[in-house]
Motif scaffolding. Structure first.
Motif, PDB file in Angstrom:
ATOM      1  N   TYR A   1     -23.330 -34.593  75.785  1.00 36.44           N
ATOM      2  CA  TYR A   1     -24.041 -34.007  76.923  1.00 36.44           C
ATOM      3  C   TYR A   1     -23.514 -34.599  78.224  1.00 36.44           C
ATOM      4  CZ  TYR A   1     -26.729 -38.378  77.406  1.00 36.44           C
ATOM      5  OH  TYR A   1     -27.099 -39.688  77.613  1.00 36.44           O
TER       6      TYR A   1
ATOM      7  N   LYS B   1     -19.304 -24.976  72.153  1.00 37.89           N
ATOM      8  CA  LYS B   1     -19.912 -24.127  73.175  1.00 37.89           C
ATOM      9  C   LYS B   1     -20.925 -24.932  73.979  1.00 37.89           C
ATOM     10  CE  LYS B   1     -22.385 -19.760  73.825  1.00 37.89           C
ATOM     11  NZ  LYS B   1     -23.012 -18.599  73.142  1.00 37.89           N
ATOM     12  N   GLU B   2     -20.985 -24.682  75.270  1.00 36.42           N
ATOM     13  CA  GLU B   2     -21.891 -25.414  76.146  1.00 36.42           C
ATOM     14  C   GLU B   2     -23.184 -24.644  76.370  1.00 36.42           C
ATOM     15  OE1 GLU B   2     -19.940 -26.383  79.776  1.00 36.42           O
ATOM     16  OE2 GLU B   2     -18.775 -28.025  78.892  1.00 36.42           O
TER      17      GLU B   2
ATOM     18  N   ILE C   1     -26.151 -30.247  80.446  1.00 37.43           N
ATOM     19  CA  ILE C   1     -25.152 -29.459  79.715  1.00 37.43           C
ATOM     20  C   ILE C   1     -24.972 -30.082  78.336  1.00 37.43           C
ATOM     21  CG2 ILE C   1     -22.788 -28.610  79.667  1.00 37.43           C
ATOM     22  CD1 ILE C   1     -22.760 -28.843  82.709  1.00 37.43           C
TER      23      ILE C   1
ATOM     24  N   SER D   1     -26.460 -24.764  79.004  1.00 35.80           N
ATOM     25  CA  SER D   1     -26.910 -25.332  80.276  1.00 35.80           C
ATOM     26  C   SER D   1     -28.402 -25.123  80.422  1.00 35.80           C
ATOM     27  CB  SER D   1     -26.164 -24.673  81.435  1.00 35.80           C
ATOM     28  OG  SER D   1     -26.631 -25.175  82.666  1.00 35.80           O
TER      29      SER D   1
ATOM     30  N   PRO E   1     -18.105 -36.545  78.439  1.00 35.89           N
ATOM     31  CA  PRO E   1     -19.538 -36.421  78.168  1.00 35.89           C
ATOM     32  C   PRO E   1     -20.100 -37.650  77.467  1.00 35.89           C
ATOM     33  CG  PRO E   1     -18.276 -35.139  76.590  1.00 35.89           C
ATOM     34  CD  PRO E   1     -17.296 -35.648  77.603  1.00 35.89           C
TER      35      PRO E   1
ATOM     36  N   GLU F   1     -23.227 -29.817  74.445  1.00 30.91           N
ATOM     37  CA  GLU F   1     -22.139 -29.243  73.664  1.00 30.91           C
ATOM     38  C   GLU F   1     -22.574 -29.175  72.204  1.00 30.91           C
ATOM     39  OE1 GLU F   1     -18.344 -31.059  74.165  1.00 30.91           O
ATOM     40  OE2 GLU F   1     -18.557 -31.298  76.338  1.00 30.91           O
TER      41      GLU F   1
END
Length: 609
Positions: free
Chosen positions: A70, A41-42, A34, A44, A95, A36
């Protein structure tokens, strides 16, 4: 010069700008990366499963770059940080952050370290060393340490721990400097600034357990732990069971990472007696060999141990420089304070003999039964080892902070006995260690503090107070309830050094005394240490007098005469050579008359014939 340590795991910046992510997660079926982006916004991305439980993915520069945040999602549910994160700016549950290790340009290319015999170590906790409690704020204090006579600073652990305040032994992400102290580049700048001033920098690392919060390895790599072995923290780290090769590599890379990427001059391995490893070579031996064959080939790198077992095997192999010597501290502390609770009980029978044996032979316990340990035999013969193998001290974070109120030794004993004890300690051939602030008799305590939340915080607070239930002073529950709460921010704040007190006369006196002793050490003792030397010998006089003799590397004989008691002792006193320290000017004449005054010390050098 740019420095980066290559690792088979974590987030690695490739030459073409791509990022390679690699995670060992043998207990899960799928892993998602994941990312960022800068809008929050993420993104995946599924990682590719490889053999033996590994997952890997390489991303293009437009997706991930240095600074990108991440984390990993496991089997569509639990989200975790990277266990090999180089930075975790939002704490251990947040993260991880991609770091370009080569972005820092080093200016210490010519630094080759310093030989171990020059070591005078200053242990410090970054959060309380200065008001700001950061890597950057420590730099202006380095010149002061050089003037004091320090040659090496030893940082208490900096690996990312939960919350904003901790001793450091609750680290969860072992490759990420805790963000409360600053960025990775801030730590590198501190190391570089120390090297510019001729200071070695040692780092305390913890390879016997992870902290109780923020370690997610059980969820996706339970093979990191071995239920067959148990420690005070639960199942032992798996250094000798199935899949232990990967676990061993994780810790070996951690050691090499700090030494290569951060250019540290050595590591202090915490509590190796709590590492359970039946393989040969064990993890400490293998790690030491890798360090010697790696960064130790091109510069002076020193490994030191904390090892309550008093075993000598590691010290005999030539890859470990030294070990903290608790025996010398405990005997000297008992002589100064009379305290007999806890582990001090082992030294109540003959404290002066225990101290004399430490000064002459290294350990006090060399295979004798330890009453504190229910009669178990403790230690191995150590008289054949050089004095440099034993680090002696009168204060450390443990010996202050593990007291209920964190009192320093200057708060517990009168000035004259303490000054005599310091002369014994700082002028002995073994490398001495100081704990921050002791050199000016800091009035601030060093108490146990942490930053846990909820049930864990309550358990730690109650457990801390329960530890002292066996001490006479704290047999009353009301007395235990008054012990400072480790999780209270005020406990942390009161431990910060007050540097303004250096303008006060009583603190100036102590600082000048330390400086004078370390200057004597630098002039009279250190130049004579290189070479073979030999084991020492000691004799006792009365109940509190001692004589210790050692031949140094240049063949000279170093002699200590001291009385660490309130009453004079009498007898035939044999001494020769030139005195370079006298606690009172007329001591040679008094010794010649067959008498040692109370609380006195003298050091003599007799040149080689």
């Amino acid at each position: 010069m740019r420095r980066a340590h290559g690792m088979p795991f974590g987030a690695c910046l490739l030459p073409d700008g791509r990022i390679r992510f690699r995670l060992w997660a043998p207990a899960v079926r799928q892993v998602e990366l994941i990312l960022e982006n800068n809008t929050g916004k993420e993104i995946s991305l599924a990682m590719h499963p490889l053999a033996d439980g590994w997952f890997q993915l390489e991303t293009l520069p437009q997706l991930a770059a240095p600074g990108t945040l991440y984390h990993y999602r496991l089997d569509g549910g639990l989200i975790v940080p990277d266990p090999a994160s180089r930075a975790n700016p939002q704490d251990v549950h947040g993260p991880s952050q991609i770091v370009d290790a080569t972005a820092f340009i080093w200016q210490d290319d010519n630094w080759q370290g310093r030989p171990w015999h020059e070591a005078v170590i200053y242990e410090l906790h970054l959060g309380t060393f200065t008001d700001e409690g950061t890597f950057s704020a420590a730099i202006p204090r380095l010149d002061y340490l050089v003037e004091l006579g320090i040659t090496a600073i030893e940082l208490m652990p900096v690996a990312d721990f939960p919350g904003t305040r901790n001793w450091g032994y609750d680290g969860a992400l072992l490759f990420a400097p805790d963000s409360s102290y600053g960025t990775p580049n801030d730590l590198k700048a501190l190391v570089q600034a120390a090297h510019a001033r001729g200071l070695m920098v040692l780092l305390d690392v913890v390879y016997n357990h992870f902290g109780p919060e923020g370690n997610y390895l059980h969820a996706y790599a339970p093979q990191f732990f071995n239920e067959r072995h148990h420690t005070p923290w639960g199942a032992a780290i798996n250094f000798d069971g199935n899949d232990s090769r990967i676990v061993r590599n994780f810790f070996i890379h951690n050691a090499l990472y700090w030494l290569e990427e951060y250019h540290f001059d050595g590591l202090r391995l915490d509590a190796v007696h709590a590492i359970v490893d039946d393989s040969r070579p064990d993890i400490v031996e293998e790690l030491a060999a890798k360090v010697q064959a790696g960064p130790g080939q091109s510069r002076q790198v020193h490994l030191i141990l904390e090892n309550d077992a008093n075993t000598t095997g590691y010290l005999q192999q030539g890859t470990i420089a030294a070990q903290w010597n608790d025996d010398s501290h405990h005997a000297l502390h008992l002589l100064l304070t009379g305290e007999r609770d806890g582990y001090y009980a082992d030294y109540t029978d003959r404290p002066i003999r225990h101290l004399a044996r430490c000064l002459a032979e290294g350990f006090a316990f060399q295979g004798e039964p330890s009453p504190f340990r229910e009669g178990r035999l403790r230690g191995e013969p150590s008289g054949h080892l050089p004095p440099g193998a034993f680090i002696n001290f009168i204060q450390t974070h443990d010996q202050i902070g593990n007291r209920a109120y964190g009192e320093r030794i200057a708060m517990l004993t009168p000035q004259k006995p303490l000054q005599v004890a310091l002369a014994v300690l700082l002028l002995a051939p073994s490398p001495p260690l100081l704990f921050m602030g002791e050199e000016f008799a800091a009035a601030t305590p060093f108490q146990f503090f942490c930053d846990f939340q909820g049930e864990l915080a309550d358990a730690v607070t109650e457990g801390r107070r329960r530890e002292f239930a066996g001490f006479r002073k704290f047999s009353d529950p009301a007395a235990r309830a008054a012990i400072p709460d480790p999780n209270d921010p005020a406990t942390f704040v009161r431990c910060k050094l007050n540097w303004d007190c250096l303008d006060e006369p009583q603190h100036k006196v102590w600082l000048e005394y330390y400086r004078s002793l370390l200057a004597l050490r630098r002039i009279h003792v250190v130049p004579r240490l290189p070479g073979r030397g030999d084991g020492g010998e000691f004799e006792l006089m009365g109940t509190s007098g001692l004589v210790v003799r050692r031949h140094l590397g240049d063949g000279a004989r170093l002699t200590l005469l001291a009385n660490l008691g309130d009453s004079p002792v009498e007898g035939v006193i044999d001494f020769a050579g030139t005195a370079f320290y006298l606690s009172q000017a007329d001591l040679p004449e008094i010794f010649a008359a067959g008498r040692m005054p109370s609380w006195c010390a003298a050091w003599f050098i007799e040149e080689a014939r």
